[in-house]
Scaffold this motif. Sequence first.
Motif, short mmCIF file in Angstrom:
data_model
loop_
_atom_site.label_atom_id
_atom_site.label_comp_id
_atom_site.label_asym_id
_atom_site.label_seq_id
_atom_site.Cartn_x
_atom_site.Cartn_y
_atom_site.Cartn_z
N GLU A 80 0.83 -1.22 0.00
CA GLU A 80 0.00 0.00 0.00
C GLU A 80 0.86 1.25 0.00
N ASN A 81 2.14 1.12 0.38
CA ASN A 81 3.07 2.25 0.36
C ASN A 81 3.97 2.27 -0.86
N GLY A 82 3.67 1.42 -1.84
CA GLY A 82 4.47 1.36 -3.05
C GLY A 82 5.32 0.10 -3.08
N PRO A 83 6.24 0.00 -4.06
CA PRO A 83 7.07 -1.20 -4.17
C PRO A 83 8.00 -1.36 -2.97
#
Length: 193
Positions: free
Chosen positions: A119-122
Amino acid sequence: MTQTVLHIDASARTQGSTSRGLSAKIIERLNADTVIRRDLTSALPHVTEDWINANFTPADDRDAAQRDLLGLSDQLVEEAKAADTLVIGVPIYNFAVPASLKAWIDLMARVGLTFSYTENGPEGLLKGKRAIIAVASGGTQVGSDIDFATGYLRHIMGFIGITDVQFVAADALMADADAAMARANSAIEALAV
């Protein structure tokens, strides 16, 4: 403590290559227990539509042809996972990395294996490793506005979770080869083992 190193050479030149010479000196300096060797002069396949479809098919649903298509990629991923340190010898070709190294990156950077989406990116999955990248260039100065290789490599390493990235550079060799090699050799001697 045992150490495993993945040694990758990307220069098309097998004889007289500065990046190969530097990466070999780094390997010698590290004195690893195990060295996994990957020479990229043996061409790696490029990503194709069939490869992408196989990669995004859940592992349990892949047919034999898809598993076969991903076999080399799976091996490259396992080599990176097995290593404590990646040592990459890379020349700068036309201001960037050679196509052979880009092909390795494309086959090795795989969602769910070397990175994941959160949810915070890769988020990189190969944490706790380090990369030492030996760079050689004839005219491109590492870190300059026309160096599209080292920033890319630092980003890719971070993307897969490797944030401890060091560069050993013999750059702008055509301007002053002796000084460039002296700087690179000093950097190798300063590496922590």
